[in-house]
Design a protein around this motif. Structure first.
Motif, PDB file in Angstrom:
ATOM      1  N   ALA A 144      78.388 -80.477 -77.651  1.00  0.00           N
ATOM      2  CA  ALA A 144      78.316 -79.090 -77.189  1.00  0.00           C
ATOM      3  C   ALA A 144      79.553 -78.277 -77.563  1.00  0.00           C
ATOM      4  O   ALA A 144      79.604 -77.072 -77.295  1.00  0.00           O
ATOM      5  CB  ALA A 144      78.113 -79.059 -75.675  1.00  0.00           C
ATOM      6  N   LEU A 145      80.549 -78.900 -78.179  1.00  0.00           N
ATOM      7  CA  LEU A 145      81.763 -78.178 -78.564  1.00  0.00           C
ATOM      8  C   LEU A 145      81.463 -77.279 -79.759  1.00  0.00           C
ATOM      9  O   LEU A 145      80.868 -77.713 -80.747  1.00  0.00           O
ATOM     10  CB  LEU A 145      82.874 -79.174 -78.924  1.00  0.00           C
ATOM     11  CG  LEU A 145      83.323 -80.110 -77.795  1.00  0.00           C
ATOM     12  CD1 LEU A 145      84.331 -81.124 -78.321  1.00  0.00           C
ATOM     13  CD2 LEU A 145      83.913 -79.324 -76.630  1.00  0.00           C
ATOM     14  N   GLU A 146      81.894 -76.035 -79.698  1.00  0.00           N
ATOM     15  CA  GLU A 146      81.584 -75.076 -80.752  1.00  0.00           C
ATOM     16  C   GLU A 146      82.353 -75.368 -82.040  1.00  0.00           C
ATOM     17  O   GLU A 146      81.799 -75.287 -83.131  1.00  0.00           O
ATOM     18  CB  GLU A 146      81.876 -73.655 -80.261  1.00  0.00           C
ATOM     19  CG  GLU A 146      80.969 -73.214 -79.124  1.00  0.00           C
ATOM     20  CD  GLU A 146      81.267 -71.807 -78.675  1.00  0.00           C
ATOM     21  OE1 GLU A 146      82.124 -71.138 -79.304  1.00  0.00           O
ATOM     22  OE2 GLU A 146      80.641 -71.352 -77.702  1.00  0.00           O
ATOM     23  N   ARG A 182      82.729 -86.638 -71.436  1.00  0.00           N
ATOM     24  CA  ARG A 182      82.997 -85.220 -71.667  1.00  0.00           C
ATOM     25  C   ARG A 182      84.441 -85.006 -72.113  1.00  0.00           C
ATOM     26  O   ARG A 182      85.339 -85.717 -71.678  1.00  0.00           O
ATOM     27  CB  ARG A 182      82.713 -84.408 -70.401  1.00  0.00           C
ATOM     28  CG  ARG A 182      81.273 -84.489 -69.928  1.00  0.00           C
ATOM     29  CD  ARG A 182      81.033 -83.656 -68.676  1.00  0.00           C
ATOM     30  NE  ARG A 182      79.673 -83.786 -68.190  1.00  0.00           N
ATOM     31  CZ  ARG A 182      78.637 -83.064 -68.642  1.00  0.00           C
ATOM     32  NH1 ARG A 182      78.855 -82.152 -69.580  1.00  0.00           N
ATOM     33  NH2 ARG A 182      77.430 -83.253 -68.167  1.00  0.00           N
ATOM     34  N   VAL A 183      84.612 -84.010 -72.955  1.00  0.00           N
ATOM     35  CA  VAL A 183      85.934 -83.598 -73.408  1.00  0.00           C
ATOM     36  C   VAL A 183      86.106 -82.132 -73.039  1.00  0.00           C
ATOM     37  O   VAL A 183      85.311 -81.288 -73.461  1.00  0.00           O
ATOM     38  CB  VAL A 183      86.102 -83.786 -74.934  1.00  0.00           C
ATOM     39  CG1 VAL A 183      87.507 -83.372 -75.357  1.00  0.00           C
ATOM     40  CG2 VAL A 183      85.809 -85.216 -75.351  1.00  0.00           C
ATOM     41  N   GLY A 184      87.095 -81.860 -72.204  1.00  0.00           N
ATOM     42  CA  GLY A 184      87.261 -80.485 -71.731  1.00  0.00           C
ATOM     43  C   GLY A 184      86.065 -79.999 -70.944  1.00  0.00           C
ATOM     44  O   GLY A 184      85.724 -78.809 -70.978  1.00  0.00           O
ATOM     45  N   GLY A 185      85.401 -80.920 -70.236  1.00  0.00           N
ATOM     46  CA  GLY A 185      84.267 -80.564 -69.403  1.00  0.00           C
ATOM     47  C   GLY A 185      82.936 -80.472 -70.113  1.00  0.00           C
ATOM     48  O   GLY A 185      81.916 -80.162 -69.487  1.00  0.00           O
ATOM     49  N   ARG A 186      82.911 -80.762 -71.428  1.00  0.00           N
ATOM     50  CA  ARG A 186      81.670 -80.631 -72.194  1.00  0.00           C
ATOM     51  C   ARG A 186      81.431 -81.874 -73.044  1.00  0.00           C
ATOM     52  O   ARG A 186      82.385 -82.494 -73.528  1.00  0.00           O
ATOM     53  CB  ARG A 186      81.739 -79.402 -73.105  1.00  0.00           C
ATOM     54  CG  ARG A 186      82.063 -78.113 -72.384  1.00  0.00           C
ATOM     55  CD  ARG A 186      82.218 -76.958 -73.347  1.00  0.00           C
ATOM     56  NE  ARG A 186      80.955 -76.558 -73.946  1.00  0.00           N
ATOM     57  CZ  ARG A 186      80.838 -75.581 -74.837  1.00  0.00           C
ATOM     58  NH1 ARG A 186      81.912 -74.918 -75.246  1.00  0.00           N
ATOM     59  NH2 ARG A 186      79.659 -75.263 -75.334  1.00  0.00           N
TER      60      ARG A 186
END
Length: 243
Positions: A67-69, A59-63
């Protein structure tokens, strides 16, 4: 931050990454080290969503990356610097990436200046040296002004001035509170750049501690000697050059 938990990747020929768990914290340069065949590149590819884990999460930044926009504004990555259209100029290459990610032309001009490519921005990539291609790859990684930067062998092909530039850039970005992960085989450069180390061998975690603590823990007079002491039993070569 980057969070890797029980990350595993199995192929028919064996296991490339075996239950890795570590965290890359913001505000420091973390060196990602390991012998050839250790699984570094496979791990990076799973963090970036390019390979799917057999087990575990990245995960990157919790996601998860998928899933990153607007992923380019969160994570910038340098993997294969030569992976670009030979007929495009540096400016065209970066402009295309910017358009597809909703970024303006101002960022293109900014990263060209930042990487020292402004004067050659109109030349075709086929005329670029390896060092110039490396700078262009780093420019693409910086395009979204990301909070996380992942660089795989960033000094490859760079002259001494370029090596110092990369070192300074990584430290400056970390000093701004960003998360910086640098994978490299150059122990002398990592000793000067990274304040923290994640070391793997045969796909497994071998060490996760500060550079100073790592050298002391493995009775080395320098990083290279300590690294060799730790990884001498973890060197392996896989068909296809997996790293």
């Amino acid at each position: 931050m980057i969070e890797v938990h029980n990350l595993t990747k199995r192929y028919r020929g064996g296991t490339a990454v075996d239950g890795l768990t570590f965290t890359v914290e913001p505000g420091r340069v973390t060196g990602f080290l390991g012998p050839n065949g250790a699984g570094k590149s496979t791990t990076i590819r799973m963090i970036l969503g390019l390979d799917r884990p057999t087990e575990g999460t990245a995960r990157v930044g919790g996601r998860p990356y998928a899933a990153l926009e607007r992923p380019l504004t969160v994570v910038g990555a340098l993997l294969e610097a030569g992976d670009l259209h030979p007929g495009r100029s540096a400016r065209e290459h970066l402009t295309w990436i910017a358009r597809t990610n909703g970024l303006g032309r101002a960022r293109v001009a900014k990263v060209l200046e930042q990487t020292g490519l402004t004067e050659v921005a109109g030349k075709r990539a086929r005329t670029y040296s390896l060092g110039m291609k490396q700078r262009l790859g780093i420019a693409a990684a910086l395009l979204g002004d990301p909070e996380v930067l992942i660089l795989d062998e960033p000094v490859n092909g760079l002259d001494p001035e370029g090596v110092i530039w990369i070192r300074t850039l990584a430290k400056r970005l970390a000093g701004e509170g960003r998360t910086v992960l640098v994978s490299s085989h150059l122990m002398s450069e990592m000793a000067l750049t990274a304040s923290h180390l994640v070391v793997i061998g045969r796909g497994r975690l071998l060490a996760d501690l500060s550079t100073e603590e790592f050298v002391a823990a493995h009775s080395g007079s320098n990083l290279e000697e300590a690294f060799m002491r730790l990884t001498s039993d973890a060197v392996q070569y896989r068909a296809g050059g997996t790293r």
